[in-house]
Design an enzyme around this catalytic site. Structure first.
Site, PDB file in Angstrom:
ATOM      1  N   THR A   1       0.823  -1.215   0.000  1.00  0.00           N
ATOM      2  CA  THR A   1       0.000   0.000   0.000  1.00  0.00           C
ATOM      3  C   THR A   1       0.853   1.260   0.000  1.00  0.00           C
ATOM      4  OG1 THR A   1      -0.169   0.094   2.413  1.00  0.00           O
ATOM      5  CG2 THR A   1      -1.847  -1.196   1.244  1.00  0.00           C
ATOM      6  N   ASP A   2       0.200   2.365  -0.361  1.00  0.00           N
ATOM      7  CA  ASP A   2       0.860   3.666  -0.316  1.00  0.00           C
ATOM      8  C   ASP A   2       0.537   4.352   1.002  1.00  0.00           C
ATOM      9  OD1 ASP A   2      -1.754   4.662  -0.583  1.00  0.00           O
ATOM     10  OD2 ASP A   2      -1.518   5.137  -2.701  1.00  0.00           O
ATOM     11  N   GLN A   3       0.914   5.601   1.131  1.00  0.00           N
ATOM     12  CA  GLN A   3       0.716   6.338   2.377  1.00  0.00           C
ATOM     13  C   GLN A   3      -0.766   6.482   2.743  1.00  0.00           C
ATOM     14  OE1 GLN A   3       2.512  10.202   2.288  1.00  0.00           O
ATOM     15  NE2 GLN A   3       2.486  10.425   4.503  1.00  0.00           N
ATOM     16  N   MET A   4      -1.638   6.366   1.744  1.00  0.00           N
ATOM     17  CA  MET A   4      -3.078   6.492   1.990  1.00  0.00           C
ATOM     18  C   MET A   4      -3.726   5.158   2.343  1.00  0.00           C
ATOM     19  SD  MET A   4      -3.951   9.144  -1.124  1.00  0.00           S
ATOM     20  CE  MET A   4      -3.124   8.122  -2.327  1.00  0.00           C
TER      21      MET A   4
ATOM     22  N   VAL B   1      -3.903   2.609   0.337  1.00  0.00           N
ATOM     23  CA  VAL B   1      -4.471   2.052  -0.892  1.00  0.00           C
ATOM     24  C   VAL B   1      -3.370   1.282  -1.608  1.00  0.00           C
ATOM     25  CG1 VAL B   1      -5.455   2.667  -3.149  1.00  0.00           C
ATOM     26  CG2 VAL B   1      -6.163   3.913  -1.100  1.00  0.00           C
TER      27      VAL B   1
END
Length: 134
Positions: free
Chosen positions: A15-18, A20
């Site tokens: 996942t990314d920082q969000m 997602v």
């Protein structure tokens, strides 16, 4: 029609920082789906390569419909497109297992290369194995 489903749980590193799933991971999961489809019919990529054949990706496409998030269990549905005569084409659907919500649709096309690097048609051993499991 040869088809197979496998599952994968999204890890934090996907996942990314969000929170997602990073978009390129879907292409990794397409590869996972292909590998598991071959394994399901009794053949591994390693065995294919041992017979002097490689299947490089020549085209990849995906349509992102909804995001996957950390800890989602995904269903990777892989189907071999039997209408392609030169090379191979795999179609994919990635769903969230909990609600069967479609997240991504896509495909990859693959050339068949001999050990010398020449483009060849899918060899008999591969066509026969696929036909026996379709």
């Amino acid at each position: 029609m040869l088809s197979h489903r496998t599952t994968y749980r999204v890890i934090y590193g996907d996942t990314d920082q969000m929170g997602v799933v990073y978009h390129a991971n879907y292409l990794r999961w397409f590869e996972m789906g292909r590998s598991e489809l071959f394994r399901h019919i009794g053949l591994t990529y390693k065995a294919i390569e041992a017979k002097g054949l490689s299947l490089p990706v020549s085209e990849a496409w995906c349509k992102y419909l909804h995001p996957a998030r950390y800890d989602d269990v995904l269903v990777i549905e892989t189907t071999l497109d039997g209408t392609v005569r030169a090379g191979m084409k795999f179609d994919y659907r990635i769903l969230r297992e909990s609600d069967e919500k479609p997240l991504v649709n896509g495909f990859t096309r693959h050339a068949c290369l001999s050990a010398e690097g020449r483009v060849v048609r899918p060899p008999g051993f591969l066509k026969e194995l696929i036909e026996n499991h379709s």
